[in-house]
Design a protein around this motif. Structure first.
Motif, mmCIF file in Angstrom:
data_model
loop_
_atom_site.group_PDB
_atom_site.id
_atom_site.type_symbol
_atom_site.label_atom_id
_atom_site.label_comp_id
_atom_site.label_asym_id
_atom_site.label_seq_id
_atom_site.Cartn_x
_atom_site.Cartn_y
_atom_site.Cartn_z
ATOM 1 N N THR A 107 85.621 59.345 55.548
ATOM 2 C CA THR A 107 85.006 59.099 56.854
ATOM 3 C C THR A 107 86.100 59.216 57.914
ATOM 4 N N LEU A 108 85.701 59.355 59.153
ATOM 5 C CA LEU A 108 86.695 59.416 60.223
ATOM 6 C C LEU A 108 87.531 58.146 60.279
ATOM 7 N N ALA A 109 86.903 57.006 60.034
ATOM 8 C CA ALA A 109 87.658 55.744 60.027
ATOM 9 C C ALA A 109 88.723 55.760 58.934
ATOM 10 N N GLU A 110 88.370 56.251 57.757
ATOM 11 C CA GLU A 110 89.334 56.328 56.653
ATOM 12 C C GLU A 110 90.463 57.306 56.967
ATOM 13 N N LEU A 111 90.119 58.402 57.614
ATOM 14 C CA LEU A 111 91.133 59.406 57.931
ATOM 15 C C LEU A 111 92.060 58.945 59.050
ATOM 16 N N VAL A 112 91.545 58.119 59.973
ATOM 17 C CA VAL A 112 92.410 57.534 60.998
ATOM 18 C C VAL A 112 93.502 56.706 60.337
ATOM 19 N N ALA A 113 93.117 55.907 59.347
ATOM 20 C CA ALA A 113 94.098 55.091 58.627
ATOM 21 C C ALA A 113 95.064 55.974 57.847
ATOM 22 N N TRP A 114 94.538 57.028 57.227
ATOM 23 C CA TRP A 114 95.374 57.947 56.450
ATOM 24 C C TRP A 114 96.432 58.616 57.326
ATOM 25 N N ALA A 115 96.043 58.987 58.547
ATOM 26 C CA ALA A 115 96.948 59.716 59.429
ATOM 27 C C ALA A 115 97.932 58.805 60.162
ATOM 28 N N GLY A 116 97.735 57.513 60.066
ATOM 29 C CA GLY A 116 98.570 56.564 60.798
ATOM 30 C C GLY A 116 100.062 56.752 60.615
ATOM 31 N N PRO A 117 100.549 56.900 59.379
ATOM 32 C CA PRO A 117 101.995 57.061 59.160
ATOM 33 C C PRO A 117 102.557 58.379 59.683
ATOM 34 N N GLY A 118 101.675 59.319 60.032
ATOM 35 C CA GLY A 118 102.127 60.615 60.539
ATOM 36 C C GLY A 118 101.673 61.758 59.644
#
Length: 272
Positions: free
Chosen positions: A198-209
């Motif tokens: 989900t977009l919410a999950e991918l936001v967390a995934w992309a957090g570290p860069g």
């Protein structure tokens, strides 16, 4: 003639025989970045050294007319840094000018980041839209993504790695946290990665860069998510593109579950 040639988006093994033959025989190449083209010639073992002309976003308007005239008497090979010229890359202005002038245009098909990402994303592929690069400014980005919130087709976007997390967060706001998406990174390269969720999950995934070349694929809006006014707008857009009003209403009805008759009548009233 003008020859648009697709180049590898990562893996040099994807260079077609036709591309190599075209590079070996070319006398003139219009290239997005001449340095990239020189490296490509060397990597593919091409010994031909054609005349190279820079054709990029900042000079295409100025050079299009001269290049069209050049193509009347010689074959002009057109390359972008990766993928097919004109697709979020230089070349459209040149092709438009050539078509207007009656100069022959052809293409050597090949790798495409858009289609490759769509194929591996795990989202519907029967209908899709390519939206190009996401606006950088927050206000423009929010408004632009908001205009796409009811789009029923799978959407494909390009984005710089440094802005992926910010863009995904904006998408989650515009489309909803639960909208399915995929981030495709370094396609065809050694460290290729596809993150799905989900977009919410991918936001967390992309957090570290995120590093590397990135394509974002987002699922379309579910039928129940398309408000009636937005559905009417879709009908009107189809009509403007040449579809009969009755057919447009029927098509949008199938996608949104709104009544075909009600869509027809509302669109008819909107047209005045």
């Amino acid at each position: 003639m003008i020859i648009l040639a697709a180049t590898p988006i990562g893996n040099l093994g994807d260079a077609s025989r036709r591309l190599v033959e075209a590079l070996e025989s070319a006398t003139v190449i219009a290239a997005e970045d001449t340095r990239t083209t020189i490296r490509l010639l060397g990597a593919l073992g091409v010994t031909n050294r054609p005349r190279l002309i820079a054709l990029h976003d900042h000079n295409e308007k100025e050079r299009a007319a001269d290049l069209v005239e050049l193509a009347r008497t010689t074959d002009l090979l057109v390359l972008s840094d990766a993928g097919m010229p004109t697709v979020s890359d230089p070349g459209y202005g040149l092709v438009a000018a050539a078509a207007e002038a009656g100069v022959l245009i052809t293409a050597i098909p090949g790798p495409s980041a858009v289609v490759t990402a769509l194929a591996v994303a795990g989202l519907p592929t029967d209908r899709f839209s390519f939206e190009g690069f996401v606006p950088r400014k927050p206000g423009e980005r929010a408004a632009w993504l908001g205009s796409l919130s009811a789009e029923p087709r799978t959407m494909v976007f390009f984005e710089a790695p440094s802005r992926v997390a910010t863009t995904l967060a904006s998408m989650a706001t515009a489309f909803g946290d639960d909208r399915r998406a995929a981030v495709c990174r370094e396609l065809t390269k050694l460290h290729e990665e596809v993150a799905r969720g989900t977009l919410a999950e991918l936001v967390a995934w992309a957090g570290p860069g995120v590093r590397g070349e990135v394509v974002i694929v987002v699922g379309g809006a579910a039928a129940r998510d398309v408000a009636f006014p937005d559905a009417v707008t879709q009908v009107l857009e189809l009509v403007r593109s040449g579809t009969r009003l009755k057919d447009a209403a029927s098509e949008v009805s199938g996608l949104t579950r709104h009544s075909s008759r009600e869509l027809y009548q509302a669109a008819l009233a909107a047209k005045g």
